[in-house]
Each structure stands twice: as C-alpha cells, then as structure tokens.
Design a protein around this motif. Structure first.
Motif, mmCIF file in Angstrom:
data_model
loop_
_atom_site.group_PDB
_atom_site.id
_atom_site.type_symbol
_atom_site.label_atom_id
_atom_site.label_comp_id
_atom_site.label_asym_id
_atom_site.label_seq_id
_atom_site.Cartn_x
_atom_site.Cartn_y
_atom_site.Cartn_z
ATOM 1 N N GLN A 1 38.027 35.490 49.339
ATOM 2 C CA GLN A 1 38.046 36.012 50.521
ATOM 3 C C GLN A 1 38.506 37.452 51.044
ATOM 4 O O GLN A 1 39.274 38.180 51.894
ATOM 5 C CB GLN A 1 39.226 35.188 52.302
ATOM 6 C CG GLN A 1 38.601 35.296 53.705
ATOM 7 C CD GLN A 1 36.978 34.385 53.073
ATOM 8 O OE1 GLN A 1 36.093 34.767 52.712
ATOM 9 N NE2 GLN A 1 36.277 34.887 54.649
ATOM 10 N N GLY B 1 36.779 37.388 37.562
ATOM 11 C CA GLY B 1 37.196 36.729 38.858
ATOM 12 C C GLY B 1 36.527 36.766 39.994
ATOM 13 O O GLY B 1 35.308 37.554 39.294
ATOM 14 N N GLY B 2 37.016 36.075 41.119
ATOM 15 C CA GLY B 2 35.711 36.007 42.215
ATOM 16 C C GLY B 2 36.501 36.665 43.356
ATOM 17 O O GLY B 2 37.105 37.528 43.697
ATOM 18 N N PHE C 1 34.855 37.027 46.436
ATOM 19 C CA PHE C 1 34.254 37.540 47.232
ATOM 20 C C PHE C 1 34.584 36.844 48.984
ATOM 21 O O PHE C 1 33.826 35.475 48.906
ATOM 22 C CB PHE C 1 32.711 37.832 47.170
ATOM 23 C CG PHE C 1 32.915 38.338 46.080
ATOM 24 C CD1 PHE C 1 33.227 39.732 45.347
ATOM 25 C CD2 PHE C 1 32.638 37.257 44.367
ATOM 26 C CE1 PHE C 1 33.752 39.642 44.003
ATOM 27 C CE2 PHE C 1 32.457 38.525 43.338
ATOM 28 C CZ PHE C 1 32.856 39.511 42.665
ATOM 29 N N PRO D 1 32.150 33.792 41.038
ATOM 30 C CA PRO D 1 31.955 34.220 43.213
ATOM 31 C C PRO D 1 31.712 32.072 42.768
ATOM 32 O O PRO D 1 31.318 31.753 42.193
ATOM 33 C CB PRO D 1 31.299 34.555 43.987
ATOM 34 C CG PRO D 1 30.242 34.550 42.071
ATOM 35 C CD PRO D 1 30.581 34.919 40.776
ATOM 36 N N GLY D 2 32.548 32.318 43.830
ATOM 37 C CA GLY D 2 32.725 30.180 44.029
ATOM 38 C C GLY D 2 32.464 30.467 46.088
ATOM 39 O O GLY D 2 31.439 30.452 45.848
ATOM 40 N N ARG D 3 33.844 30.667 46.587
ATOM 41 C CA ARG D 3 33.423 30.829 48.295
ATOM 42 C C ARG D 3 31.908 31.430 48.161
ATOM 43 O O ARG D 3 31.177 30.675 48.992
ATOM 44 C CB ARG D 3 34.203 31.357 48.628
ATOM 45 C CG ARG D 3 34.429 31.081 50.101
ATOM 46 C CD ARG D 3 35.103 32.540 51.125
ATOM 47 N NE ARG D 3 36.854 32.359 50.510
ATOM 48 C CZ ARG D 3 37.029 31.229 50.850
ATOM 49 N NH1 ARG D 3 37.753 29.938 51.572
ATOM 50 N NH2 ARG D 3 38.592 31.334 50.272
HETATM 51 C C1 LIG Z 1 38.784 30.220 42.836
HETATM 52 C C2 LIG Z 1 38.408 30.921 41.391
HETATM 53 C C3 LIG Z 1 37.869 31.444 41.821
HETATM 54 C C4 LIG Z 1 36.703 31.637 42.922
HETATM 55 O O1 LIG Z 1 37.398 32.155 43.867
HETATM 56 P P1 LIG Z 1 36.040 32.535 45.368
HETATM 57 O O2 LIG Z 1 37.426 33.095 46.402
HETATM 58 O O3 LIG Z 1 35.946 30.678 46.046
HETATM 59 O O4 LIG Z 1 35.334 33.206 44.912
HETATM 60 C C5 LIG Z 1 37.396 32.153 40.734
HETATM 61 N N1 LIG Z 1 38.114 32.337 39.665
HETATM 62 C C6 LIG Z 1 39.460 31.849 39.384
HETATM 63 C C7 LIG Z 1 39.789 31.408 37.979
HETATM 64 C C8 LIG Z 1 39.712 31.085 39.949
HETATM 65 O O5 LIG Z 1 40.486 30.225 40.180
#
Ligand SMILES: *Cc1c(COP(=O)(O)O)cnc(C)c1O
Length: 428
Positions: A203, A238-239, A241, A283-285
């Motif tokens: 976030q 990494g993510g 965003f 990106p996940g969230r």
């Molecule tokens: C949790 C995580 C993400 C994704 O993070 P978001 O905040 O959901 O975008 C990406 N890479 C790694 C290694 C993570 O642990």
C-alpha cells in the motif's frame, strides 16, 4: 443502479444475495482483467525485457490464476498450497516464481518436480537446502536472491517488510555473506542465478520509495560486481502499489509508477555501468483490491452511549484487515443507493472480539434489518486471509461480467468445516 439497488456489471446485488447467501465476495471480472492488461501494456521498455508477476497471495483460486495466465502475466506463489493451486489451474510452470522465507524441503522438492521456473532464495540455510534438493532431483532451476535494501515505504509500520531487521531477505550490508550464497548457487550446474529481488512494503503511495529502492539496489549491484565479480541479468523490484480504499487514498496512477520505475532503472543502469537486461515487478493488491466487494446482510442495531452499531452477518473472519492494520473502507447500503446519508454509524461483525469492527464513522442512510451492506475494495487480502473463527464458514466468491455471474468458490458449509475432523489412533 436500478430502483435504488446497486448493480455490478449489470447484475443486481440483491439477486446475488438471494442466490448465493451473504456474506458474499463479489468480483467485477472486467476490473480484474483491465488491471492485468494495463500492467502488461504499461510495464514495457525499449531498454529492458520486462515481466509482471501477479502476487497470488492477494487472492488465489483457480479462476483467478486462469485469468492471470490468459493475460500473459507470470505468477508469484509463497507456499505449496499456492503452487498447487497454480498447477491445478494449468498455469505454465515456467512462469511461476516461488517466494517465502521458510520454504520446507518438501515444498522445494514439489517446486522442482512441477518444473517451476524460478525460486527466490531468502536466506543462507535455504540456499544449502536448495542445493541439496537440486542435486537430489537432478532438475534445473533459475534463482534470484531476496535482499533487503533497508528502504522503508511510507505506510503502516506492520506492513513494512524491508527495514534492516526484517524477517525477509538478507540485508544488502552483508555483502560477504551474499557473495558466499551466490557462490554456493552458481557452483551447481543445474542452478542459474538471475539477480536480486526486493519488496519494500505494501500500500505504497509514494513513488520516491521505488526510486530509493532502485538507487540502492543498483549501487549494491555495482559494489557486488566490483568487489566480488558478481554480475546479474535481472532485477525484481517487488510489489506494493497502493489501491484506493476510501476517498482519502490517492494511489500513484499505474502509468506513472511504471514509467518512474523503468525510467529510474534505465538511468541507474547507465550511471552504474551495469548490464541489467530484465526488470520485473510483482503487484498483488493493486490488481484485485478494487475489483472486489463484500456484501453483507444487516442484522440488529444497537445504540450505546456514544455509538450506533450496525451488525452484519460476517466480520473479521472474512476481512481481518481493519482489526490487523486499522485498515479503512467505504460502504453503502446496496438497496438504498439513492437515499440521503443521514446517519453516522459503526459497522461491526458478529465475531466474539471487541476489535471486530469493520468500519467506524460510516455515513449511511437510515438502515433497516435485512438491508444489504456493501463494503468496497475488499478484493485483496480478504478471502485469502479469511478464517473459520467462531466456526463461520468462509463466504462464496462470485465473478460477474457483462450481465452474467458465476460462482468460483462455494460457500463453506458446516459439513465442510468438520470434514477434516476424525478420531485416528497414531502408532507411536
Ligand atoms: C506480498 C508481496 C507482493 C505483493 O504485494 P502487494 O502489496 O499486494 O502488491 C509482492 N512480492 C512479494 C515478495 C510479496 O511478499
């Protein structure tokens, strides 16, 4: 919206509630696929090869993984369970990246067996374990090393992962140990070492955090090259965003963040005279959060000295984030969309914890029993963090698209919850 009732992708949430019961996670499938294709098309560069990995821990199920595959993204998994889900969904294993700070030997073997493309190594002990597993299996694997650049993203402290004492990765100040780990990896013919991975938080609203991360990583890469002759071909940033939860949130526009990242990488790669060929993000969230909402049925109400409570039929069991991070959400009464918001209320769940509050100070029209309350932006870390606390079955998940709805995860029944219970004698 028709007749005061909220519609998602042309589907009445009132009808969804009747058909699937509440609580119910509702995903607008077009919003998911828009995000997938936006990331895919925006994260492109004329300098680097690029790859976008969906961090499946945000929301993982076969239907979701299938969309990720269709839209050409790669996939992050962090456990045997997420890996199994990817396999069952038919996801191309070459495009799977396996993360985690404590992968078991069995999980590593499973990844090698499945033909997973890349394992992100977290620590020195895991490094040794991986070498053992690779020698045993005879499989080939690409690796990256999770490092910790010590950059803190400006967000809630519980979700910052990259400070120097983080449980994730190895601090970039420990160059000698990192060099030893890479040496261990590259001395095995079946192991290819691609480069470094880091993830600085979640976030994240400030694109300067990514600039700082890239500068530190590139400088570190240069030092490892000069001092230990270690050259890398790829960097995974990494993510993290941000998504829009309430109107107080101002996420960095995707175009902006993709441009900033790639532009900074280009500058730093040149400045440090490196030959990095590929940049990845995870990106996940930001892919699933805004596409998902949770629909609840309103039960009783209670007026206390200072508060008016509205109780709903779910709570921290389907959304732990308010209790865990004081996360904030917006909501509506989904069957009173055109009525004036005259009340200020507290939305509380039905779990046996005083902290089971979903929203404080929500502005709503006058609410009646059996109304439908919808909370927006619950698509990330909602279902994936759901529990059976108080033996509440996890809600169903539906995807809606162009006037059609499909259940992708069924509601967990009482029988489902007792399915694993038994009375088996163990011979010890
Ligand atoms: C949790 C995580 C993400 C994704 O993070 P978001 O905040 O959901 O975008 C990406 N890479 C790694 C290694 C993570 O642990």
């Amino acid at each position: 919206m028709k007749d005061n009732v909220l519609h998602i992708q042309g589907v009445s949430v009132e009808q969804l509630a009747t058909a699937c019961q509440t609580p119910l996670y509702i995903y607008d499938e077009n919003k998911i696929t828009e995000k997938l294709s936006r990331f895919h098309e925006l994260f492109q560069s004329d300098t680097f090869k690029t790859e976008v990995l969906y961090a499946s821990k945000a929301f993982s199920c076969k239907a979701m993984v299938e969309l990720v595959a269709q839209y050409g993204l790669s996939l992050d998994v962090v456990s045997g369970g997420e890996l199994y889900t990817a396999k069952q969904a038919g996801f191309p294993m070459e495009r799977v990246y396996f993360h985690g700070n404590n992968k078991s030997y069995d999980e590593i073997m499973m990844a090698l067996d499945y033909g997973v493309g890349t394992i992100i190594v977290d620590n020195a002990m895991e490094c040794d374990m991986l070498v053992k597993a690779v020698k045993r299996s005879g499989r080939s694997i690409k690796t990256m090393l999770r490092v910790n650049p010590g950059v803190e993203a400006h967000t809630h402290k519980y979700i910052v992962t990259a400070h120097l004492d983080s449980k994730f990765g190895i601090s970039i100040t420990k160059k000698k140990e990192i060099a030893a780990m890479i040496h261990t990896l590259t001395s095995v013919a079946e192991i290819t070492f691609l480069g470094y991975h880091s993830h600085i938080g979640s976030q994240i609203f400030d694109k300067q955090a990514y600039v700082a991360e890239i500068e530190k990583l590139m400088q570190f890469t240069k030092e490892m090259q000069t001092e230990y002759d270690i050259h890398i071909s790829a960097l995974n940033l990494g993510g993290g965003f941000a998504a829009l939860y309430t109107n107080a949130d101002h996420p960095i526009p995707l175009q902006d963040v993709c441009h900033t990242i790639l532009d900074t990488c280009k500058k730093e790669n040149a400045k440090q005279q490196l030959n990095i060929e590929k940049i990845m993000i995870e990106p996940g969230r930001s892919i699933v959060a805004e596409a998902g909402s949770t629909l609840y049925r309103v039960g009783y109400q209670k007026q206390t000295e200072h508060k008016k409570y509205i109780f709903v039929d779910g709570g921290m069991s389907d959304n732990i984030r308010p209790a865990l991070y004081q996360a904030e959400y917006a909501c509506d009464i989904a069957n009173r969309m055109q009525e004036d918001k005259t009340e200020t209320v507290t939305i509380a769940g039905k779990c046996c914890e005083s902290g089971d509050i979903l929203i404080e100070n929500a502005k709503l029209p006058k609410v009646s029993q059996n109304d439908l309350l919808i909370i927006y932006t619950t698509g990330a870390y909602g279902y994936s963090m759901a529990s059976n606390y108080n033996k509440l079955g996890r809600p169903a998940v539906v995807f809606v698209k162009d006037g059609h709805a499909r259940v992708v995860i069924k509601k967990e029944s009482y029988e489902n919850m007792l399915d694993l219970e038994c009375n088996e004698v163990i011979n010890v």
